[in-house]
Design a protein around this motif. Structure first.
Motif, mmCIF file in Angstrom:
data_model
loop_
_atom_site.group_PDB
_atom_site.id
_atom_site.type_symbol
_atom_site.label_atom_id
_atom_site.label_comp_id
_atom_site.label_asym_id
_atom_site.label_seq_id
_atom_site.Cartn_x
_atom_site.Cartn_y
_atom_site.Cartn_z
ATOM 1 N N ILE A 87 -7.777 -2.207 3.300
ATOM 2 C CA ILE A 87 -6.622 -2.272 2.407
ATOM 3 C C ILE A 87 -5.385 -2.858 3.093
ATOM 4 O O ILE A 87 -4.674 -3.682 2.518
ATOM 5 C CB ILE A 87 -6.352 -0.875 1.782
ATOM 6 C CG1 ILE A 87 -5.345 -0.961 0.641
ATOM 7 C CG2 ILE A 87 -5.914 0.116 2.817
ATOM 8 C CD1 ILE A 87 -5.200 0.343 -0.137
ATOM 9 N N GLU A 88 -5.115 -2.458 4.316
ATOM 10 C CA GLU A 88 -3.932 -2.945 5.036
ATOM 11 C C GLU A 88 -4.065 -4.424 5.373
ATOM 12 O O GLU A 88 -3.121 -5.201 5.198
ATOM 13 C CB GLU A 88 -3.702 -2.123 6.310
ATOM 14 C CG GLU A 88 -3.397 -0.655 6.069
ATOM 15 C CD GLU A 88 -2.020 -0.400 5.462
ATOM 16 O OE1 GLU A 88 -1.160 -1.307 5.506
ATOM 17 O OE2 GLU A 88 -1.804 0.709 4.940
ATOM 18 N N VAL A 147 0.855 -1.183 0.000
ATOM 19 C CA VAL A 147 0.000 0.000 0.000
ATOM 20 C C VAL A 147 0.888 1.229 0.000
ATOM 21 O O VAL A 147 1.827 1.324 0.790
ATOM 22 C CB VAL A 147 -0.929 0.018 1.240
ATOM 23 C CG1 VAL A 147 -1.787 1.275 1.261
ATOM 24 C CG2 VAL A 147 -1.782 -1.239 1.285
ATOM 25 N N ASP A 193 0.261 5.509 -0.403
ATOM 26 C CA ASP A 193 -0.676 6.631 -0.560
ATOM 27 C C ASP A 193 -2.109 6.161 -0.777
ATOM 28 O O ASP A 193 -2.818 6.643 -1.661
ATOM 29 C CB ASP A 193 -0.242 7.548 -1.717
ATOM 30 C CG ASP A 193 1.103 8.198 -1.465
ATOM 31 O OD1 ASP A 193 1.405 8.498 -0.286
ATOM 32 O OD2 ASP A 193 1.857 8.390 -2.432
ATOM 33 N N ASN A 194 -2.547 5.187 0.023
ATOM 34 C CA ASN A 194 -3.899 4.632 -0.015
ATOM 35 C C ASN A 194 -4.233 3.945 -1.342
ATOM 36 O O ASN A 194 -5.395 3.854 -1.735
ATOM 37 C CB ASN A 194 -4.947 5.686 0.334
ATOM 38 C CG ASN A 194 -6.129 5.060 1.044
ATOM 39 O OD1 ASN A 194 -5.977 4.080 1.778
ATOM 40 N ND2 ASN A 194 -7.303 5.607 0.828
#
Length: 110
Positions: free
Chosen positions: A97-98, A71, A73-74
């Motif tokens: 996401i993480e 990941v 910057d998002n």
């Protein structure tokens, strides 16, 4: 089109669901580069569903075919061996996401 659509019937008897993400995949196909898409994981495989202008496209990857997920910057990047490169997912609308990147990396390191 529901892109996170994996069901128990799609799984091998030994598979269990993992995290999923839905967002926009950045991958150049002819003159288009943004596609609604989803990644769905199991303990054995990674599924990628893409809405290609109303047509569903599914691709399945073994974790051995994934170099890493990260990941920045998002933006989620999934890196594949040379020749395929990286696929980015932006504008994530569902999933963590993480957690997703960590899960894919755990599986691809085995």
């Amino acid at each position: 089109m529901n892109l996170i659509n994996l069901t128990e019937a799609d799984l091998y008897p030994t598979e269990k669901f993992g995290p999923s993400l839905e967002g926009t995949l950045l991958y150049k196909v002819r003159d288009q580069a943004h596609f609604p898409g989803a990644y769905m994981t199991t303990n054995e495989r990674l599924f990628m569903n893409v809405d290609m202008n109303g047509e569903a496209y599914t691709r399945v990857f073994a974790y051995a075919d994934i170099v890493r997920a990260f990941v920045e910057d998002n933006v989620l990047f999934i890196e594949f061996p040379e020749g395929m490169g990286k696929i980015a997912m932006v504008d994530i609308t569902a999933g963590n996401i993480e957690e997703f990147a960590e899960y894919v990396n755990e599986k691809s390191e085995k």
